[in-house]
Write a protein that holds these residues in place. Structure first.
Motif, PDB file in Angstrom:
ATOM      1  N   GLU A 148      52.387  35.366  42.053  1.00 48.15           N
ATOM      2  CA  GLU A 148      53.331  34.301  41.742  1.00 48.15           C
ATOM      3  C   GLU A 148      54.532  34.882  41.010  1.00 48.15           C
ATOM      4  N   ARG A 149      55.715  34.478  41.428  1.00 54.81           N
ATOM      5  CA  ARG A 149      56.926  34.882  40.715  1.00 54.81           C
ATOM      6  C   ARG A 149      57.317  33.742  39.798  1.00 54.81           C
ATOM      7  N   ARG A 150      57.475  34.051  38.519  1.00 54.39           N
ATOM      8  CA  ARG A 150      57.841  33.056  37.522  1.00 54.39           C
ATOM      9  C   ARG A 150      59.354  33.059  37.351  1.00 54.39           C
ATOM     10  N   ALA A 151      59.887  32.059  36.701  1.00 55.47           N
ATOM     11  CA  ALA A 151      61.330  31.882  36.579  1.00 55.47           C
ATOM     12  C   ALA A 151      61.999  32.917  35.684  1.00 55.47           C
ATOM     13  N   ASP A 152      61.303  33.440  34.701  1.00 55.79           N
ATOM     14  CA  ASP A 152      61.935  34.308  33.721  1.00 55.79           C
ATOM     15  C   ASP A 152      61.808  35.799  34.048  1.00 55.79           C
ATOM     16  N   GLY A 153      61.662  36.144  35.302  1.00 54.40           N
ATOM     17  CA  GLY A 153      61.575  37.547  35.691  1.00 54.40           C
ATOM     18  C   GLY A 153      60.192  38.141  35.513  1.00 54.40           C
ATOM     19  N   THR A 154      59.204  37.287  35.338  1.00 59.79           N
ATOM     20  CA  THR A 154      57.836  37.767  35.242  1.00 59.79           C
ATOM     21  C   THR A 154      57.083  37.416  36.517  1.00 59.79           C
ATOM     22  N   TYR A 155      55.990  38.117  36.718  1.00 63.63           N
ATOM     23  CA  TYR A 155      55.127  37.882  37.867  1.00 63.63           C
ATOM     24  C   TYR A 155      53.712  37.698  37.334  1.00 63.63           C
ATOM     25  N   ARG A 156      52.907  36.971  38.095  1.00 59.50           N
ATOM     26  CA  ARG A 156      51.525  36.768  37.703  1.00 59.50           C
ATOM     27  C   ARG A 156      50.638  36.991  38.917  1.00 59.50           C
ATOM     28  N   ILE A 157      49.652  37.851  38.738  1.00 58.38           N
ATOM     29  CA  ILE A 157      48.651  38.103  39.769  1.00 58.38           C
ATOM     30  C   ILE A 157      47.365  37.448  39.290  1.00 58.38           C
ATOM     31  N   SER A 158      46.799  36.589  40.130  1.00 55.75           N
ATOM     32  CA  SER A 158      45.527  35.937  39.815  1.00 55.75           C
ATOM     33  C   SER A 158      44.496  36.424  40.821  1.00 55.75           C
ATOM     34  N   VAL A 159      43.413  37.008  40.319  1.00 56.76           N
ATOM     35  CA  VAL A 159      42.350  37.547  41.168  1.00 56.76           C
ATOM     36  C   VAL A 159      41.091  36.744  40.901  1.00 56.76           C
ATOM     37  N   ALA A 160      40.482  36.219  41.972  1.00 56.37           N
ATOM     38  CA  ALA A 160      39.253  35.438  41.837  1.00 56.37           C
ATOM     39  C   ALA A 160      38.072  36.384  41.688  1.00 56.37           C
ATOM     40  N   VAL A 161      37.436  36.339  40.517  1.00 61.01           N
ATOM     41  CA  VAL A 161      36.300  37.218  40.225  1.00 61.01           C
ATOM     42  C   VAL A 161      35.136  36.407  39.653  1.00 61.01           C
ATOM     43  N   PRO A 162      34.610  35.445  40.411  1.00 57.32           N
ATOM     44  CA  PRO A 162      33.523  34.622  39.877  1.00 57.32           C
ATOM     45  C   PRO A 162      32.267  35.462  39.640  1.00 57.32           C
ATOM     46  N   GLY A 163      31.618  35.198  38.534  1.00 58.29           N
ATOM     47  CA  GLY A 163      30.375  35.894  38.228  1.00 58.29           C
ATOM     48  C   GLY A 163      30.561  37.207  37.489  1.00 58.29           C
ATOM     49  N   PHE A 164      31.791  37.660  37.284  1.00 67.34           N
ATOM     50  CA  PHE A 164      32.038  38.909  36.564  1.00 67.34           C
ATOM     51  C   PHE A 164      32.375  38.603  35.112  1.00 67.34           C
ATOM     52  N   ARG A 165      31.819  39.397  34.206  1.00 68.17           N
ATOM     53  CA  ARG A 165      32.148  39.310  32.787  1.00 68.17           C
ATOM     54  C   ARG A 165      33.301  40.271  32.498  1.00 68.17           C
ATOM     55  N   PRO A 166      34.000  40.063  31.376  1.00 68.90           N
ATOM     56  CA  PRO A 166      35.121  40.954  31.050  1.00 68.90           C
ATOM     57  C   PRO A 166      34.728  42.426  30.963  1.00 68.90           C
ATOM     58  N   ASP A 167      33.502  42.719  30.510  1.00 72.16           N
ATOM     59  CA  ASP A 167      33.092  44.120  30.405  1.00 72.16           C
ATOM     60  C   ASP A 167      32.744  44.737  31.763  1.00 72.16           C
ATOM     61  N   GLU A 168      32.688  43.931  32.811  1.00 73.60           N
ATOM     62  CA  GLU A 168      32.416  44.430  34.154  1.00 73.60           C
ATOM     63  C   GLU A 168      33.692  44.618  34.972  1.00 73.60           C
ATOM     64  N   LEU A 169      34.832  44.279  34.381  1.00 72.82           N
ATOM     65  CA  LEU A 169      36.123  44.395  35.059  1.00 72.82           C
ATOM     66  C   LEU A 169      36.965  45.477  34.386  1.00 72.82           C
ATOM     67  N   GLU A 170      37.818  46.105  35.176  1.00 75.04           N
ATOM     68  CA  GLU A 170      38.709  47.131  34.642  1.00 75.04           C
ATOM     69  C   GLU A 170      40.086  46.955  35.273  1.00 75.04           C
ATOM     70  N   VAL A 171      41.104  46.920  34.424  1.00 74.81           N
ATOM     71  CA  VAL A 171      42.494  46.824  34.867  1.00 74.81           C
ATOM     72  C   VAL A 171      43.203  48.078  34.369  1.00 74.81           C
ATOM     73  N   VAL A 172      43.719  48.875  35.319  1.00 82.73           N
ATOM     74  CA  VAL A 172      44.385  50.130  34.968  1.00 82.73           C
ATOM     75  C   VAL A 172      45.798  50.110  35.536  1.00 82.73           C
ATOM     76  N   ALA A 173      46.766  50.312  34.654  1.00 80.36           N
ATOM     77  CA  ALA A 173      48.167  50.383  35.077  1.00 80.36           C
ATOM     78  C   ALA A 173      48.618  51.827  34.962  1.00 80.36           C
ATOM     79  N   GLN A 174      49.018  52.396  36.080  1.00 79.84           N
ATOM     80  CA  GLN A 174      49.571  53.735  36.110  1.00 79.84           C
ATOM     81  C   GLN A 174      50.963  53.646  36.679  1.00 79.84           C
ATOM     82  N   GLN A 175      51.608  54.764  36.789  1.00 81.43           N
ATOM     83  CA  GLN A 175      52.974  54.807  37.314  1.00 81.43           C
ATOM     84  C   GLN A 175      53.052  54.130  38.677  1.00 81.43           C
ATOM     85  N   ASN A 176      53.707  52.976  38.728  1.00 84.42           N
ATOM     86  CA  ASN A 176      53.949  52.192  39.945  1.00 84.42           C
ATOM     87  C   ASN A 176      52.677  51.781  40.686  1.00 84.42           C
TER      88      ASN A 176
END
Length: 158
Positions: free
Chosen positions: A43-71
């Protein structure tokens, strides 16, 4: 033949000069249309931000990993082992491991990630450095050059 999840962004290209790469990367975010797991929205928001929503039913926060690297933004999940296996009559909620990659355009940074009600929401912002932003230059005007005799007289008086 185009995939069913192909976004036709042609009408928007004329108003998004310089964002062609971003639009192409968003279109190619799902490299394999036959395996759209886990499903996601961008989703593109009005203020120059974007939002990615990923459906991950049944996963706890400790079972997910988000890694941001160069591009590149990588979202992965794996269920922790050791839980007793249940005997399902029907199992419609997938708990398999996954890894989803999202190519990021230049100057896009990951601001935050939150898990709520089975949706992992990642907020991105495009921040162009000051040195790369366009600047308005003042146009200087110069006075008409003095004649050579006036210059000579001014030098003689000095």
């Amino acid at each position: 033949m185009r995939a069913a999840n192909y976004l036709d962004l042609a009408p928007y290209r004329r108003s998004t000069v310089g964002f062609d790469r971003l639009l192409d990367l968003m279109n190619n975010a799902a490299p394999d249309a036959a395996e759209p797991y886990p499903p996601f929205d961008i989703e593109r928001r009005a203020d120059g931000t974007y939002r990615i929503s990923v459906a991950v039913p049944g996963f706890r926060p400790d079972e997910l990993e988000v890694v941001a690297q160069q591009n590149m933004l990588t979202v992965s999940g794996s269920k922790a082992g050791g839980e007793p296996q249940a005997t399902y009559l029907h199992q419609g909620i997938s708990t398999r491991s996954f890894e989803r990659r999202f190519p990021l355009a230049d100057f896009v940074i990951v601001q935050s990630a939150a898990l709520e009600n089975g949706l992992l929401t990642i907020t991105l912002k495009r921040e162009v450095p000051e040195a790369m932003k366009p600047r308005k230059l003042d146009i200087a005007t110069t006075a008409q050059p003095a004649s050579t005799t006036e210059k000579d007289q001014a030098q003689a008086q000095a």
